[in-house]
Design a protein around this motif. Structure first.
Motif, mmCIF file in Angstrom:
data_model
loop_
_atom_site.group_PDB
_atom_site.id
_atom_site.type_symbol
_atom_site.label_atom_id
_atom_site.label_comp_id
_atom_site.label_asym_id
_atom_site.label_seq_id
_atom_site.Cartn_x
_atom_site.Cartn_y
_atom_site.Cartn_z
ATOM 1 N N GLN A 75 0.782 -0.658 -0.493
ATOM 2 C CA GLN A 75 0.103 -0.100 0.038
ATOM 3 C C GLN A 75 0.807 1.564 -0.158
ATOM 4 O OE1 GLN A 75 -2.417 0.169 3.208
ATOM 5 N NE2 GLN A 75 -1.000 0.370 4.812
ATOM 6 N N SER A 93 -13.442 3.679 3.516
ATOM 7 C CA SER A 93 -12.493 4.485 3.165
ATOM 8 C C SER A 93 -12.899 5.372 1.646
ATOM 9 C CB SER A 93 -11.322 4.758 3.223
ATOM 10 O OG SER A 93 -11.004 3.253 2.472
ATOM 11 N N LYS A 94 -13.620 5.035 1.257
ATOM 12 C CA LYS A 94 -13.394 5.678 -0.258
ATOM 13 C C LYS A 94 -14.863 5.493 -0.268
ATOM 14 C CE LYS A 94 -11.616 5.820 -4.854
ATOM 15 N NZ LYS A 94 -10.232 5.087 -5.702
ATOM 16 N N SER A 141 -14.713 9.429 3.598
ATOM 17 C CA SER A 141 -14.293 8.437 4.570
ATOM 18 C C SER A 141 -14.848 8.592 5.250
ATOM 19 C CB SER A 141 -13.202 9.054 3.882
ATOM 20 O OG SER A 141 -11.943 8.574 3.379
ATOM 21 N N ASN A 176 -10.139 11.135 0.744
ATOM 22 C CA ASN A 176 -10.977 9.169 0.365
ATOM 23 C C ASN A 176 -9.549 8.692 0.710
ATOM 24 O OD1 ASN A 176 -12.600 8.736 -1.559
ATOM 25 N ND2 ASN A 176 -11.269 9.342 -3.290
ATOM 26 N N ASN A 177 -9.492 7.516 1.684
ATOM 27 C CA ASN A 177 -8.197 7.239 2.653
ATOM 28 C C ASN A 177 -8.461 7.653 2.947
ATOM 29 O OD1 ASN A 177 -9.141 4.719 0.263
ATOM 30 N ND2 ASN A 177 -7.894 6.259 -0.890
ATOM 31 N N SER A 237 -7.172 4.704 8.661
ATOM 32 C CA SER A 237 -6.554 3.425 8.019
ATOM 33 C C SER A 237 -7.063 2.643 9.440
ATOM 34 C CB SER A 237 -5.486 3.662 9.450
ATOM 35 O OG SER A 237 -5.403 3.921 10.132
#
Length: 597
Positions: A189, A379-380, A391, A414-415, A418
């Motif tokens: 990632q 998260s998206k 998010s 977005n994202n 965690s």
């Protein structure tokens, strides 16, 4: 011409002496010694030996005698070999040296008298044997040296506690050892490593390079990409630990180069050591994070349990959540346990949840079964002009088997969140829900003390206390006309329904500071601390009209209105007496009317 046996025997003996003393020489002295032995055997005027470097794709000078020819360089290509010249009084020869039919070196030999072919062939064969022995020794020495380098690197890397330092040190060693290669780190990632070399993200792709990298990551074993001749041009060495693979070193050879097996094995070994050190650093980092998380949860729990006021609890939790994940919005949505899909947005929620869009979002959450009974991590979210947050985390406030509501946490990007943050917030909210449940119960008990059970309006005692505190305002008393007739005709159950409906209508006319209460029996009250008596009359008239039009069976109200100011009036009792007299006059003047005093 026959090669003299004594010449052959002397060269073999001289080379044997070199081999027997090989441990006393470094590589360059071996080649210099060979030049000396050749000179003594065949009277060399000038000579040089070049070894082929597969990485640089050139022949590199190892040793030479004399200064002729002048165009002997430190490195030379195969095309340039046969362009070498010498002075007129010597005869130059080029002897190509091979190992298993592969060119490994060449010798430039210049003698005063030309050597015959058999002599040159004898020199070629004996020198090839010497080079093979030296190559085997060199390979063994390199292997031993690599083992030492690996051991030293392991000790060095295991002393670090930061992943970035480990990766930088490992890559620095590889770059120093193989300057002709390029190195890149592939990760599962995209993360900010702060490293001084390229970092890329692995992805499913038709590109064979990316596929090979993904294969190495998934299998934990080195993979490679080869050219049409089967030579390795790209190596993928996984950073493997006991609990997983933490990345892949991508090693690429320059154009027309390839990676040899011993070096590929060494690079894979370095990657393996790096993976082990990475795992140790990650475990250390994780343990520190867990300790910090436990301390955070413990501190938060301590603060929450020492403060049972609901608004303070939501404020503490909101601040903790925003400190942990820097959310844009945090909302506390409490389910109504009596009415399906009904909810309350608690004080302490951020501004978005007081808007129409925020309330609509809360309504969607309360009606969505997935959000109702388990946590949601997204998260998206696809772009939608009606909802600007990309998010979202939705975490239930669960106490035992009961779900009291959800906490919605959102960010515009977005994202942004965690999964580790998501798990931490789940733990924090799970511990916070106990304090929240206690605060809700406390408020419910406190409200029960000051609230009338039947109408859900405040009690008369509470109203009197608040009037005394406010010290000014207008009091409106209401009495249901002929309420005994309703009870006698329809029964007390219907009478209670009528009373609750009248209370509901009066409650709908309350402002932020107003208090609606049950005065006693079928009498209800509304106290407004910030309006005049004339405005109180208008409000009462509106309530009477509303009740007459919206009750079934139809009822009417009579109302008495009075106001007071502590600066001019003697006591609260005087206000009650005047208002009660006004209500008495309204009932005696035909009912369904308003009288002020």
């Amino acid at each position: 011409m026959k090669v003299p046996d004594q010449l052959h025997a002397k060269l073999k003996s001289d080379y044997f002496d070199l081999i027997s003393e090989i441990t006393l020489h470094n590589g360059r002295n071996i080649w210099e010694g060979m030049m000396v032995k050749l000179k003594g055997a065949i009277h060399l005027k000038d000579a040089a030996i070049y070894m082929y470097d597969p990485y640089l794709q050139t022949y590199c000078l190892k040793s030479r005698l004399g200064n002729e020819p002048a165009n002997l360089q430190e490195s030379i290509t195969e095309k340039e070999i046969y362009n070498l010249t010498s002075s007129k009084d010597v005869k130059p020869h080029i002897i190509q040296l091979e190992n298993n039919y592969k060119k490994i070196a060449f010798m430039y030999v210049a003698v005063e008298k030309a050597c015959d072919a058999k002599t040159l062939y004898m020199i070629k064969k004996e020198t090839e044997k010497l080079i093979q022995i030296v190559s085997r020794y060199t390979a063994a020495w390199k292997k031993k040296n690599n083992q030492k380098i690996s051991a030293d690197l392991a000790l060095h890397l295991f002393s670090y506690i930061r992943k970035e330092d480990i990766l930088n040190e490992a890559t620095k060693l590889l770059k120093k050892s193989y300057p002709a290669f390029t190195f890149q780190l592939l990760l599962a990632q995209d993360i900010d490593t702060g490293l001084d070399f390229p970092v890329s993200t692995m992805d499913y792709s038709e590109d064979i390079t990316l596929k090979c990298g993904l294969q190495a990551f998934m299998s934990g074993e080195a993979t490679s990409e080869t050219d049409e001749r089967g030579n390795i041009v790209c190596l993928f060495a996984p950073l493997t630990g006991d609990q997983g693979v933490y990345g892949v070193f991508k090693v690429t050879a320059e154009k027309e180069m390839h990676i040899l097996d011993p070096d590929g094995e060494f690079i894979s070994k370095i990657a393996f050591i790096t993976g082990k050190a990475m795992e140790k650093a990650i475990l250390y980092e994780t343990s520190n994070a867990l300790v910090a998380d436990l301390k955070l949860i413990n501190d938060a729990t301590h603060m929450l349990n020492s403060n049972l006021k609901l608004s303070d609890i939501t404020k503490i939790v909101r601040n903790q959540v925003m400190d942990i994940c820097h959310a844009t919005q945090v909302g506390f949505i409490l389910y109504n346990e009596h009415i399906h899909n009904s909810f309350e947005i608690l004080q302490g929620s951020t501004a978005f949840f007081s808007t129409a869009k925020g309330k609509k979002f809360a309504e969607v959450l309360t009606s969505h079964k997935k959000c109702y009974n388990r946590a949601v991590f997204n998260s998206k979210i696809r772009e939608d002009e009606r909802f600007s947050y990309r998010s979202v985390m939705v975490i239930p406030m669960q106490h035992g088997s009961d779900i009291r509501g959800v906490i919605a946490i959102m960010h515009n990007e977005n994202n942004y969140f965690s999964f580790d943050i998501f798990k931490l917030l789940q733990a924090l909210i799970r511990h916070s829900t106990l304090a929240l449940a206690n605060a809700l119960l406390t408020e419910k008990l406190e409200k029960a003390v000051i609230t009338d059970y039947l109408t859900k309006l405040y009690s008369r005692n509470y109203l009197e206390e608040q009037i005394a505190i406010q010290r000014t305002g207008t009091l409106m008393l209401f009495d249901i006309d002929d309420f005994k007739v309703v009870n006698d005709k329809y029964g007390h159950h219907i009478g209670d329904q009528v009373l609750r409906k009248a209370a509901e209508i009066i409650q709908s006319y309350t402002g932020k500071m107003d208090i609606a209460a049950r005065w006693g029996g079928e009498e209800l009250a509304l106290y407004a601390p910030h309006i005049s008596i004339n405005r109180g009359v208008q409000v009462s008239e509106l309530i009477l009209k509303d009740v007459k039009e919206n009750t079934k069976p139809l009822i009417t109200l009579s109302s008495g209105v009075s106001s007071w100011n502590h600066a001019t009036d003697h006591s609260v009792s005087d206000l009650f007496i005047r208002t009660d007299k006004a209500l008495y006059e309204a009932k005696n003047s035909g009912k369904n009317s308003v009288v002020k005093k």
